[in-house]
Design a protein around this motif. Structure first.
Motif, PDB file in Angstrom:
ATOM      1  N   ALA A  87      80.231  52.831  49.169  1.00 23.65           N
ATOM      2  CA  ALA A  87      79.684  52.718  47.815  1.00 23.65           C
ATOM      3  C   ALA A  87      78.578  51.673  47.707  1.00 23.65           C
ATOM      4  CB  ALA A  87      80.812  52.372  46.836  1.00 23.65           C
ATOM      5  N   GLY A  88      78.268  50.995  48.813  1.00 20.40           N
ATOM      6  CA  GLY A  88      77.218  49.982  48.781  1.00 20.40           C
ATOM      7  C   GLY A  88      77.666  48.671  48.173  1.00 20.40           C
ATOM      8  N   ILE A  89      78.975  48.408  48.182  1.00 19.47           N
ATOM      9  CA  ILE A  89      79.532  47.161  47.658  1.00 19.47           C
ATOM     10  C   ILE A  89      79.799  46.231  48.839  1.00 19.47           C
ATOM     11  CG2 ILE A  89      81.487  46.135  46.423  1.00 19.47           C
ATOM     12  CD1 ILE A  89      81.798  48.865  45.001  1.00 19.47           C
ATOM     13  N   ALA A  90      79.228  45.033  48.784  1.00 20.07           N
ATOM     14  CA  ALA A  90      79.278  44.131  49.940  1.00 20.07           C
ATOM     15  C   ALA A  90      80.662  43.554  50.194  1.00 20.07           C
ATOM     16  CB  ALA A  90      78.278  42.995  49.755  1.00 20.07           C
ATOM     17  N   GLY A  91      81.448  43.366  49.141  1.00 25.04           N
ATOM     18  CA  GLY A  91      82.773  42.787  49.301  1.00 25.04           C
ATOM     19  C   GLY A  91      83.531  42.808  47.989  1.00 25.04           C
ATOM     20  N   PHE A  92      84.789  42.377  48.027  1.00 24.02           N
ATOM     21  CA  PHE A  92      85.615  42.357  46.822  1.00 24.02           C
ATOM     22  C   PHE A  92      86.720  41.323  47.005  1.00 24.02           C
ATOM     23  CE2 PHE A  92      87.279  45.431  49.794  1.00 24.02           C
ATOM     24  CZ  PHE A  92      88.651  45.201  49.807  1.00 24.02           C
ATOM     25  N   TYR A  93      87.294  40.888  45.888  1.00 21.41           N
ATOM     26  CA  TYR A  93      88.407  39.935  45.917  1.00 21.41           C
ATOM     27  C   TYR A  93      89.713  40.662  45.638  1.00 21.41           C
ATOM     28  CZ  TYR A  93      85.090  36.034  45.830  1.00 21.41           C
ATOM     29  OH  TYR A  93      84.091  35.144  46.141  1.00 21.41           O
ATOM     30  N   THR A  94      90.761  40.266  46.372  1.00 20.05           N
ATOM     31  CA  THR A  94      92.075  40.864  46.189  1.00 20.05           C
ATOM     32  C   THR A  94      93.155  39.804  46.351  1.00 20.05           C
ATOM     33  OG1 THR A  94      93.647  42.509  47.029  1.00 20.05           O
ATOM     34  CG2 THR A  94      92.142  41.546  48.626  1.00 20.05           C
ATOM     35  N   LYS A  95      94.281  39.989  45.666  1.00 19.60           N
ATOM     36  CA  LYS A  95      95.420  39.078  45.816  1.00 19.60           C
ATOM     37  C   LYS A  95      96.199  39.381  47.099  1.00 19.60           C
ATOM     38  CE  LYS A  95      97.290  40.009  41.826  1.00 19.60           C
ATOM     39  NZ  LYS A  95      98.279  39.951  40.712  1.00 19.60           N
ATOM     40  N   THR A  96      96.050  40.589  47.605  1.00 24.65           N
ATOM     41  CA  THR A  96      96.833  40.993  48.770  1.00 24.65           C
ATOM     42  C   THR A  96      96.481  40.134  49.987  1.00 24.65           C
ATOM     43  OG1 THR A  96      96.809  43.262  47.953  1.00 24.65           O
ATOM     44  CG2 THR A  96      97.446  42.939  50.248  1.00 24.65           C
ATOM     45  N   GLY A  97      97.483  39.556  50.600  1.00 20.81           N
ATOM     46  CA  GLY A  97      97.282  38.763  51.804  1.00 20.81           C
ATOM     47  C   GLY A  97      97.123  37.281  51.566  1.00 20.81           C
ATOM     48  N   VAL A  98      96.978  36.861  50.313  1.00 20.66           N
ATOM     49  CA  VAL A  98      96.838  35.433  50.030  1.00 20.66           C
ATOM     50  C   VAL A  98      98.083  34.686  50.521  1.00 20.66           C
ATOM     51  CG1 VAL A  98      96.698  33.695  48.191  1.00 20.66           C
ATOM     52  CG2 VAL A  98      95.298  35.761  48.068  1.00 20.66           C
ATOM     53  N   GLY A  99      97.849  33.579  51.230  1.00 21.04           N
ATOM     54  CA  GLY A  99      98.955  32.787  51.748  1.00 21.04           C
ATOM     55  C   GLY A  99      99.497  33.264  53.073  1.00 21.04           C
ATOM     56  N   THR A 100      98.871  34.278  53.679  1.00 15.72           N
ATOM     57  CA  THR A 100      99.295  34.793  54.985  1.00 15.72           C
ATOM     58  C   THR A 100      98.157  34.651  55.989  1.00 15.72           C
ATOM     59  OG1 THR A 100      98.512  37.080  54.738  1.00 15.72           O
ATOM     60  CG2 THR A 100     100.625  36.522  53.708  1.00 15.72           C
ATOM     61  N   VAL A 101      98.438  35.005  57.233  1.00 18.64           N
ATOM     62  CA  VAL A 101      97.406  34.923  58.271  1.00 18.64           C
ATOM     63  C   VAL A 101      96.230  35.847  57.971  1.00 18.64           C
ATOM     64  CG1 VAL A 101      98.993  34.220  60.087  1.00 18.64           C
ATOM     65  CG2 VAL A 101      98.619  36.650  59.667  1.00 18.64           C
ATOM     66  N   VAL A 102      96.471  36.888  57.166  1.00 22.92           N
ATOM     67  CA  VAL A 102      95.406  37.823  56.801  1.00 22.92           C
ATOM     68  C   VAL A 102      94.264  37.106  56.080  1.00 22.92           C
ATOM     69  CG1 VAL A 102      94.868  39.781  55.291  1.00 22.92           C
ATOM     70  CG2 VAL A 102      96.902  39.850  56.726  1.00 22.92           C
TER      71      VAL A 102
ATOM     72  N   VAL B  35      91.492  36.541  47.653  1.00 23.88           N
ATOM     73  CA  VAL B  35      90.767  36.347  48.905  1.00 23.88           C
ATOM     74  C   VAL B  35      89.635  37.355  48.985  1.00 23.88           C
ATOM     75  CG1 VAL B  35      92.314  37.885  50.199  1.00 23.88           C
ATOM     76  CG2 VAL B  35      90.999  36.145  51.416  1.00 23.88           C
ATOM     77  N   LEU B  36      88.496  36.917  49.544  1.00 20.70           N
ATOM     78  CA  LEU B  36      87.340  37.795  49.681  1.00 20.70           C
ATOM     79  C   LEU B  36      87.474  38.671  50.918  1.00 20.70           C
ATOM     80  CD1 LEU B  36      84.442  38.659  48.840  1.00 20.70           C
ATOM     81  CD2 LEU B  36      83.594  36.801  50.305  1.00 20.70           C
ATOM     82  N   GLU B  37      87.339  39.961  50.735  1.00 19.73           N
ATOM     83  CA  GLU B  37      87.313  40.925  51.840  1.00 19.73           C
ATOM     84  C   GLU B  37      85.941  41.592  51.860  1.00 19.73           C
ATOM     85  OE1 GLU B  37      89.464  41.410  54.110  1.00 19.73           O
ATOM     86  OE2 GLU B  37      91.379  40.661  53.322  1.00 19.73           O
ATOM     87  N   THR B  38      85.366  41.719  53.041  1.00 23.65           N
ATOM     88  CA  THR B  38      84.027  42.309  53.164  1.00 23.65           C
ATOM     89  C   THR B  38      84.115  43.805  53.449  1.00 23.65           C
ATOM     90  OG1 THR B  38      84.003  41.693  55.503  1.00 23.65           O
ATOM     91  CG2 THR B  38      82.972  40.167  53.944  1.00 23.65           C
ATOM     92  N   ALA B  39      83.085  44.507  53.048  1.00 25.16           N
ATOM     93  CA  ALA B  39      83.034  45.958  53.239  1.00 25.16           C
ATOM     94  C   ALA B  39      82.909  46.319  54.715  1.00 25.16           C
ATOM     95  CB  ALA B  39      81.859  46.537  52.466  1.00 25.16           C
ATOM     96  N   ILE B  40      83.385  47.511  55.053  1.00 24.59           N
ATOM     97  CA  ILE B  40      83.202  48.067  56.403  1.00 24.59           C
ATOM     98  C   ILE B  40      82.059  49.070  56.363  1.00 24.59           C
ATOM     99  CG2 ILE B  40      84.205  49.678  58.074  1.00 24.59           C
ATOM    100  CD1 ILE B  40      86.881  48.277  57.650  1.00 24.59           C
ATOM    101  N   VAL B  41      81.066  48.836  57.201  1.00 28.22           N
ATOM    102  CA  VAL B  41      79.987  49.795  57.411  1.00 28.22           C
ATOM    103  C   VAL B  41      79.914  50.046  58.909  1.00 28.22           C
ATOM    104  CG1 VAL B  41      77.532  50.296  57.167  1.00 28.22           C
ATOM    105  CG2 VAL B  41      78.713  48.979  55.389  1.00 28.22           C
ATOM    106  N   ALA B  42      80.300  51.227  59.323  1.00 27.66           N
ATOM    107  CA  ALA B  42      80.401  51.552  60.744  1.00 27.66           C
ATOM    108  C   ALA B  42      79.138  52.247  61.253  1.00 27.66           C
ATOM    109  CB  ALA B  42      81.614  52.454  60.975  1.00 27.66           C
ATOM    110  N   ASP B  43      78.920  52.133  62.563  1.00 27.26           N
ATOM    111  CA  ASP B  43      77.820  52.881  63.186  1.00 27.26           C
ATOM    112  C   ASP B  43      78.077  54.376  63.093  1.00 27.26           C
ATOM    113  OD1 ASP B  43      76.342  50.571  64.227  1.00 27.26           O
ATOM    114  OD2 ASP B  43      78.044  50.327  65.597  1.00 27.26           O
ATOM    115  N   LEU B  44      79.356  54.751  63.191  1.00 26.90           N
ATOM    116  CA  LEU B  44      79.731  56.163  63.205  1.00 26.90           C
ATOM    117  C   LEU B  44      81.087  56.341  62.545  1.00 26.90           C
ATOM    118  CD1 LEU B  44      79.403  59.125  64.347  1.00 26.90           C
ATOM    119  CD2 LEU B  44      80.627  58.298  66.379  1.00 26.90           C
ATOM    120  N   SER B  45      81.226  57.363  61.731  1.00 24.40           N
ATOM    121  CA  SER B  45      82.518  57.777  61.187  1.00 24.40           C
ATOM    122  C   SER B  45      82.906  59.105  61.814  1.00 24.40           C
ATOM    123  CB  SER B  45      82.453  57.945  59.667  1.00 24.40           C
ATOM    124  OG  SER B  45      82.279  56.721  59.016  1.00 24.40           O
TER     125      SER B  45
END
Length: 232
Positions: A113-128, A143-153
């Motif tokens: 979707a062209g979104i660089a990243g997003f914040y989520t509560k999931t994983g806060v306080g863990t090694v993630v 916690v900030l999670e960055t988008a995945i943009v792959a060379d190939l899907s």
């Protein structure tokens, strides 16, 4: 220009290179792009980073690429039923970035979707969440999670029309739609290719604009586990 190719090898021609980043659809053995994975194995492309929910089993799907040591890093939600995945990770042969399933799916969707990243509560306080930016919203830490943009899907669908519109069947839909959208190039394998207009527009799960190449093939129907119980 036709998007249809004769086989997986020809559909991947000119797209593979050592050290590339691949997003793969599927969940365990359900909806996996088995022919494209096999073609990558035969091509010998190595040092791969692959984003996929898991690696399935030892002798099928992405497990083939683990066995041939073509994968350098996995971005996954769990090790699953793959003993070789576990062995390589514990021995330090394979780099592993764990992501909760929803986070992984959203990282792929954000990339498409062209979104660089997003914040989520999931994983806060863990090694993630270690080493990642934290921010408070409405009194709760995210916690900030960055988008995945792959060379190939690489994805697997039930049906496609010749322009690349995809329809998935039941649970085989899983990670395939977000994986399809987050690649710079997407190659889809399907069970059937139909003419444009044959698909109900309201039933299309991924628009053809995301799909660059198509192959049609016969697919093996496997299950990871079977549970039985005695009749009452």
């Amino acid at each position: 220009m036709s998007k249809s190719f004769a086989n997986a090898k020809s559909a991947l021609e000119g797209l593979l290179f050592d050290g590339m980043f691949i997003a793969a659809g599927g969940f365990g053995l359900c909806g996996i792009p088995e022919h494209l994975i096999e073609a990558i194995r035969e091509a010998g492309t190595k040092d791969l980073t692959i984003a996929s929910n898991n690696c399935g089993v030892d002798d099928f799907g992405l497990g083939f690429l683990l066995k041939t040591k073509q994968i350098r890093k996995m971005i996954s939600s769990y090790v699953g039923e793959n003993a070789e995945f576990m062995r390589q990770y514990l021995s330090g042969e394979l780099e592993l970035e764990f992501n909760p399933q929803g986070t992984l799916a959203e990282r792929m969707r954000a990339g498409g979707a062209g979104i660089a990243g997003f914040y989520t509560k999931t994983g806060v306080g863990t090694v993630v969440a270690e080493g990642k930016e934290h921010k408070t919203f409405n009194g709760e830490v995210h916690v900030l999670e960055t988008a995945i943009v792959a060379d190939l899907s690489i994805v697997k669908a039930w049906k496609a029309d010749t322009s690349g519109n995809l329809v998935f069947r039941k649970t085989a839909r899983n990670f395939n739609p977000p994986a399809a959208t987050c690649g710079k190039i997407c190659v889809a394998e399907v069970e059937e290719i139909v003419p444009v207009g044959a698909l109900d527009p309201d039933q299309i799960h991924v628009p053809g604009i995301y799909i660059h190449r198509l192959i049609q093939g016969k697919h093996e129907k496997r299950i990871e586990q079977r549970t039985t119980r005695k009749a009452a």
